[in-house]
Write an enzyme that holds these catalytic residues in place. Structure first.
Site, short mmCIF file in Angstrom:
data_model
loop_
_atom_site.label_atom_id
_atom_site.label_comp_id
_atom_site.label_asym_id
_atom_site.label_seq_id
_atom_site.Cartn_x
_atom_site.Cartn_y
_atom_site.Cartn_z
N LYS A 41 -7.14 0.67 21.52
CA LYS A 41 -8.34 0.50 20.73
C LYS A 41 -8.35 1.51 19.60
O LYS A 41 -7.64 2.52 19.65
CB LYS A 41 -9.60 0.62 21.58
CG LYS A 41 -9.76 1.94 22.30
CD LYS A 41 -11.00 1.88 23.19
CE LYS A 41 -11.19 3.13 23.98
NZ LYS A 41 -12.34 3.09 24.86
N SER A 128 -19.82 5.39 24.66
CA SER A 128 -19.27 6.11 23.51
C SER A 128 -19.38 5.28 22.23
O SER A 128 -19.66 5.81 21.16
CB SER A 128 -17.80 6.48 23.76
OG SER A 128 -17.70 7.42 24.79
#
Length: 160
Positions: A41, A128
């Site tokens: 990611k 997050s």
């Protein structure tokens, strides 16, 4: 002596992550918060930055150490002499992914146990990515992340 590994990308570390680490450190002799160096990611912070933020944010937790790894999690767990993987779940939506991950890790390494901690109620509604989005739009995240992360997010989004 039981060593547990709490793996993650920690991009950035949140108060929810720290709550899980603190609670795990009451059970295990050592908890290693292991920053995965090669997540699939896009990351906001480099591995070195994530490690530095974690070290600053866990100074008050003497049984918590910080490290980085770039192998299979179970291989890393074995390499540090650990026998437990710690994971956190915020809500039922996390269950399926955590269940699949636990099944894979147990198949790859039946000698390693996976221990899931339910997030404390005040940390169940953010991640997050939520923190990054709020910070990118100029919102206050000081109630979601430790002070060093607040400062780092201001530096990153202040220069964009």
């Amino acid at each position: 002596m039981t060593i547990a590994v709490y793996p993650g990308s920690f991009d950035p570390v949140t108060n929810g992550h720290l709550d899980i680490a603190a609670r795990a450190s009451r059970i295990f002799d050592t908890v290693i918060m292991a920053v995965f160096d090669r997540p699939n990611k896009q990351l906001l912070f480099s591995t070195d930055e994530r490690v530095a933020l974690l070290r600053e944010s866990t100074r008050h937790l003497p049984r918590v150490k910080v490290d980085t790894y770039s192998t299979l999690t179970v291989d890393y767990v074995r390499s540090v002499g650990a026998s437990v993987i710690v994971r956190g779940m915020r809500a039922v939506g996390d269950f399926e992914a955590e269940f699949q991950l636990a099944q894979i890790n147990q198949t790859l390494a039946p000698d390693i146990d996976i221990v899931l901690f339910m997030a404390s109620h005040r940390y169940t509604f953010f991640s997050s990515s939520t923190v990054r989005e709020i910070a990118s739009l100029g919102g206050d995240v000081s109630w979601l992340v430790p002070g060093p992360v607040v400062d780092a997010l201001k530096r990153v989004y202040g220069r964009r």
